[in-house]
Design a protein around this motif. Sequence first.
Motif, mmCIF file in Angstrom:
data_model
loop_
_atom_site.group_PDB
_atom_site.id
_atom_site.type_symbol
_atom_site.label_atom_id
_atom_site.label_comp_id
_atom_site.label_asym_id
_atom_site.label_seq_id
_atom_site.Cartn_x
_atom_site.Cartn_y
_atom_site.Cartn_z
ATOM 1 N N ASN A 1 -44.758 7.345 -20.348
ATOM 2 C CA ASN A 1 -44.056 7.042 -19.098
ATOM 3 C C ASN A 1 -44.625 5.783 -18.457
ATOM 4 O O ASN A 1 -45.838 5.621 -18.375
ATOM 5 C CB ASN A 1 -44.229 8.188 -18.092
ATOM 6 C CG ASN A 1 -43.433 9.406 -18.455
ATOM 7 O OD1 ASN A 1 -42.236 9.339 -18.689
ATOM 8 N ND2 ASN A 1 -44.096 10.553 -18.484
ATOM 9 N N GLY B 1 -45.433 4.960 -12.126
ATOM 10 C CA GLY B 1 -44.539 4.976 -10.979
ATOM 11 C C GLY B 1 -44.213 6.381 -10.567
ATOM 12 O O GLY B 1 -44.823 7.346 -11.034
ATOM 13 N N ASN C 1 -33.460 3.398 -17.894
ATOM 14 C CA ASN C 1 -34.698 3.981 -17.383
ATOM 15 C C ASN C 1 -35.362 4.995 -18.312
ATOM 16 O O ASN C 1 -36.559 5.250 -18.168
ATOM 17 C CB ASN C 1 -34.428 4.635 -16.026
ATOM 18 C CG ASN C 1 -33.817 3.649 -15.059
ATOM 19 O OD1 ASN C 1 -32.606 3.611 -14.895
ATOM 20 N ND2 ASN C 1 -34.630 2.818 -14.441
ATOM 21 N N GLN D 1 -39.137 2.106 -14.353
ATOM 22 C CA GLN D 1 -38.957 2.762 -13.072
ATOM 23 C C GLN D 1 -37.714 2.173 -12.394
ATOM 24 O O GLN D 1 -37.454 0.974 -12.513
ATOM 25 C CB GLN D 1 -40.194 2.559 -12.178
ATOM 26 C CG GLN D 1 -41.426 3.279 -12.676
ATOM 27 C CD GLN D 1 -41.323 4.788 -12.548
ATOM 28 O OE1 GLN D 1 -40.683 5.327 -11.659
ATOM 29 N NE2 GLN D 1 -41.982 5.483 -13.467
ATOM 30 N N ASN E 1 -40.194 13.478 -9.762
ATOM 31 C CA ASN E 1 -40.321 12.333 -8.868
ATOM 32 C C ASN E 1 -41.368 12.722 -7.838
ATOM 33 O O ASN E 1 -41.100 13.515 -6.960
ATOM 34 C CB ASN E 1 -38.983 12.010 -8.212
ATOM 35 C CG ASN E 1 -39.050 10.810 -7.306
ATOM 36 O OD1 ASN E 1 -40.110 10.394 -6.851
ATOM 37 N ND2 ASN E 1 -37.901 10.227 -7.041
ATOM 38 N N GLN F 1 -45.925 5.421 -5.846
ATOM 39 C CA GLN F 1 -45.658 4.213 -6.643
ATOM 40 C C GLN F 1 -46.937 3.576 -7.062
ATOM 41 O O GLN F 1 -47.922 3.608 -6.454
ATOM 42 C CB GLN F 1 -44.824 3.222 -5.845
ATOM 43 C CG GLN F 1 -43.413 3.659 -5.773
ATOM 44 C CD GLN F 1 -42.497 2.826 -6.660
ATOM 45 O OE1 GLN F 1 -42.913 2.098 -7.548
ATOM 46 N NE2 GLN F 1 -41.235 2.959 -6.435
#
Length: 78
Positions: free
Chosen positions: A11, A14, A35, A50, A74, A78
Amino acid sequence: MADKSQSWKENKPGKVFVDQSCIACDACVLTAPKNFTMHEEDGHAFVTKQPDTPEEEALVKEAMEGCPVEAIGNDGDQ
């Protein structure tokens, strides 16, 4: 609910991530191809980019809501 501590190392850093409960159904890749990408060897999706536009944010949210095993998270950081 996706678990950040179980997120795939592929991944991109973010707020959005895919965890190890992913079953490689391809739904997120079809919904938000900018994404998400499927790891061909290991058989799981991961975040390749991201979201950085409102359109991408909306598609990622749609992918998250459509994930059959809730493997997309989520965390808002960030």
